[in-house]
Design an enzyme around this catalytic site. Structure first.
Site, short mmCIF file in Angstrom:
data_model
loop_
_atom_site.label_atom_id
_atom_site.label_comp_id
_atom_site.label_asym_id
_atom_site.label_seq_id
_atom_site.Cartn_x
_atom_site.Cartn_y
_atom_site.Cartn_z
N HIS A 415 40.59 -29.65 7.98
CA HIS A 415 39.46 -29.34 8.84
C HIS A 415 38.15 -29.94 8.32
O HIS A 415 37.25 -29.22 7.92
CB HIS A 415 39.28 -27.81 8.95
CG HIS A 415 40.51 -27.08 9.39
ND1 HIS A 415 40.77 -25.78 9.05
CD2 HIS A 415 41.54 -27.48 10.17
CE1 HIS A 415 41.92 -25.40 9.60
NE2 HIS A 415 42.41 -26.43 10.27
C1 FAD Z 1 48.04 -31.36 10.80
C2 FAD Z 1 46.82 -30.69 11.36
C3 FAD Z 1 46.94 -29.42 11.90
C4 FAD Z 1 45.81 -28.79 12.44
N1 FAD Z 1 45.97 -27.57 13.02
C5 FAD Z 1 44.92 -26.99 13.64
C6 FAD Z 1 45.09 -25.77 14.35
O1 FAD Z 1 46.20 -25.24 14.44
N2 FAD Z 1 44.00 -25.22 14.93
C7 FAD Z 1 42.76 -25.79 14.84
O2 FAD Z 1 41.80 -25.19 15.34
N3 FAD Z 1 42.57 -26.95 14.19
C8 FAD Z 1 43.63 -27.58 13.62
N4 FAD Z 1 43.46 -28.79 13.02
C9 FAD Z 1 42.12 -29.40 13.04
C10 FAD Z 1 41.67 -29.88 14.42
O3 FAD Z 1 42.71 -30.53 15.13
C11 FAD Z 1 40.46 -30.79 14.23
O4 FAD Z 1 39.47 -30.03 13.55
C12 FAD Z 1 39.86 -31.31 15.53
O5 FAD Z 1 40.81 -32.03 16.29
C13 FAD Z 1 38.68 -32.22 15.19
O6 FAD Z 1 38.07 -32.62 16.40
P1 FAD Z 1 37.07 -33.84 16.43
O7 FAD Z 1 36.63 -34.01 17.84
O8 FAD Z 1 36.05 -33.64 15.37
O9 FAD Z 1 37.92 -35.12 15.94
P2 FAD Z 1 39.34 -35.67 16.37
O10 FAD Z 1 40.10 -34.65 17.16
O11 FAD Z 1 39.97 -36.18 15.13
O12 FAD Z 1 39.01 -36.89 17.34
C14 FAD Z 1 38.30 -38.03 16.91
C15 FAD Z 1 38.80 -39.24 17.72
O13 FAD Z 1 37.83 -40.27 17.58
C16 FAD Z 1 38.51 -41.50 17.45
N5 FAD Z 1 37.60 -42.44 16.79
C17 FAD Z 1 37.19 -42.45 15.49
N6 FAD Z 1 36.31 -43.45 15.28
C18 FAD Z 1 36.15 -44.09 16.47
C19 FAD Z 1 35.37 -45.21 16.89
N7 FAD Z 1 34.55 -45.85 16.04
N8 FAD Z 1 35.46 -45.62 18.19
C20 FAD Z 1 36.28 -44.99 19.07
N9 FAD Z 1 37.05 -43.91 18.72
C21 FAD Z 1 36.97 -43.46 17.44
C22 FAD Z 1 39.73 -41.15 16.62
O14 FAD Z 1 40.75 -42.14 16.76
C23 FAD Z 1 40.12 -39.80 17.19
O15 FAD Z 1 41.04 -39.94 18.26
C24 FAD Z 1 44.55 -29.44 12.42
C25 FAD Z 1 44.42 -30.70 11.84
C26 FAD Z 1 45.54 -31.33 11.31
C27 FAD Z 1 45.40 -32.68 10.70
#
Ligand code: FAD
Ligand code: SF4
Length: 484
Positions: A415
């Protein structure tokens, strides 16, 4: 160069980006979503770790921090972002965290209506004991015998079949990750999704957002838009902002990284547990939340146990032959340590050192987790610490008496949060309380980077709720400006 025009360009299609895109498009704005990774769907989710790690995770799941100890930091890459591979656990932001944000950061508490909107969109419901499987039942038995508080987790999986492989993509399509629940809504409302498009610069003219420049396999792409929502995740958002010369005023950009350091303990039981059957993460114990740690039962296929267990050679062979009798439970710490993301040759370099206070919390958590396994009836308790070996006959001494050092631990960080943290004061935050980047008009952050500090619970609902609120704010205040 290809040029597209939009009212809002959203960067990233994960928990923050997909939600913002759907809400904005349904509100009537022209939205372009840029996603660096590929489009992904059920056929990509074979459930077999050896296939899916390279395909569904960034760098094959091998993103790691440098520091004491080095941590694995798995990140999803592709439509749905990390939600495609997450465990589906859904917690609202704890009231104490919302109160802290309000008092210290000037951030209004997220309303129940916003949480309810997100939960309805992704089908959140409590897992049933039958689906949760025997790993969860084992942890529940231990917790109940000790009188510890806990319960079945709320999850976003509709029609879940308990196939036990959430972290390797859901092969049944039950998990309502945002690529399933929100991106189709955005597209139906007219949004354009460009996959394989890596945003590399936010364009600014006259102190206001003008668009985004990106690289694709077909060449350069420019999105001309009066508003930009950055949702590339807590590791990549600070790099993109820094490369664009934005958000650097407070010195907070790329700093204040928290990861909820996590590890696991295994219990070996006389009876079969079959932890690979059932929902992998389905029972929690929050008895010690005020001490800074929680337990979540986390299981997986045998390959996963073979990778994670702190054994080699004959000891690993023996464990794997008896894998049906092994139960696993995770420990997650609400960290006080702070890390940092910097850019080296355009790639993130993440530094994170586990501080003394968090090391002590991990130690306390492992002792409690061993206690839980004994109470549940374990014969042996296997620790994630090679130096401590394993515990037998209910004796915690080898762990209790250990002078635990960060480098003894095998940790993961699921996270990452806080690297473009929200704070009303431009001297202390990268974005303001409404997630607008300080010092520039029209650039916003809607992902884990904006979340200021650890939550003590899994963060996806918090990120989705913040993205929902941001989208509604943009629709209310900037729609006219965007359309002009
Ligand atoms: C194995 C695992 C299990 C988890 N289980 C849970 C759970 O059960 N419950 C929970 O609440 N959380 C869980 N999490 C955490 C949760 O999924 C993340 O905290 C959340 O998805 C983060 O959201 P975000 O929007 O910050 O980033 P992300 O969901 O990671 O999305 C970011 C996206 O941006 C894209 N990106 C990056 N840089 C660029 C760029 N320069 N140009 C275009 N695109 C780009 C990436 O490819 C990615 O697709 C888990 C995480 C993992 C790894
Ligand atoms: S346990 Fe449920 S949500 Fe997880 S992968 Fe299997 S069917 Fe999908």
């Amino acid at each position: 160069m290809t040029v597209l025009r939009a009212d809002v360009c959203v960067i990233g299609s994960g928990a923050g980006g997909a939600v913002a895109a759907a809400e904005l498009a349904e509100g009537g704005l022209r939205v372009v979503v840029l996603e660096e990774g590929p489009a992904r769907g059920v056929p990509d989710a074979t459930g077999r770790p050896r296939d899916t790690l390279p395909r569904l995770y960034r760098d094959g799941g091998q993103v790691a921090t440098i520091g004491r100890p080095p941590l694995m930091l798995p990140l999803g890459r592709g439509t749905g972002g990390t939600t495609f591979v997450n465990s589906g656990t859904c917690f609202r932001t704890p009231p104490a965290v919302l109160a802290r944000w309000s008092g210290e950061h000037g951030i209004d508490p997220i309303s129940d209506a916003v949480f309810e909107r997100v939960e309805a969109a992704i089908g959140v419901a409590e897992v049933t004991p039958g689906l949760a499987g025997r790993n969860a039942a084992t942890i529940r038995r231990g917790a109940e015998r000790l009188g510890w508080s806990g319960g079945y987790l709320r999850r976003n999986a509709v029609g879940c079949q308990g196939s036990g492989v959430c972290a390797f993509g859901c092969p049944t399509g039950a998990k309502q990750h945002v690529g399933e629940a929100y991106l189709p809504r955005a597209l139906a409302a007219g949004a354009t999704l460009v996959t394989g498009a890596r945003a590399d610069r936010i364009l600014v003219r006259g102190g206001a957002a003008a668009g985004v420049a990106a690289a694709t396999a077909d060449g350069r792409l420019e999105i001309r838009a009066g508003a930009v929502v950055v949702a590339a995740g807590a590791v990549h958002t600070p790099l993109l902002l820094a490369h664009s010369g934005l958000g650097g005023g407070s010195g907070a950009l790329g700093r204040h990284l928290t990861v909820h350091p996590a590890t696991a303990v295994w219990g070996v039981f006389d009876e079969p547990v079959d932890m690979s059957r059932g929902v992998p993460q389905s029972y929690y114990v929050d008895e010690f939340a005020s001490d800074g740690f929680v337990f979540e039962g986390i299981a997986g296929p045998p390959d996963y146990l073979a990778l994670a267990a702190p054994f080699a050679g004959d000891a690993l062979r023996e464990l794997m032959l008896g894998h049906r009798h092994v139960a696993q439970c995770g420990l997650m710490v609400s960290d006080h340590s702070r890390g940092r993301v910097a850019s080296v040759l355009g790639r993130p370099l993440v530094r994170y050192d586990l501080g003394a206070r968090d090391t002590a919390t991990v130690h306390a958590g492992l002792l409690r987790l061993a206690e839980l396994m004994w109470a549940a009836g374990a014969r042996r308790v296997i620790l994630p610490i090679a130096r401590a070996g394993e515990l037998r006959d209910g004796d915690p001494a080898p762990l209790r008496d250990l002078a635990l050092r960060p480098r003894d631990l095998k940790l993961m960080g699921f996270h990452p949060l806080g690297t473009a943290r929200a704070h009303e004061d431009p001297a202390r935050g990268v974005v303001d309380a409404r997630l607008a980047v300080h010092g520039v008009r029209g650039v916003h952050v809607a992902d884990g980077a904006a979340v200021p500090g650890p939550l003590g619970v899994n963060p996806q609902i918090t990120i989705m709720a913040l993205a929902t609120r941001l989208a509604h704010h943009l629709l209310a205040t900037e729609a006219t400006a965007c359309r002009s």
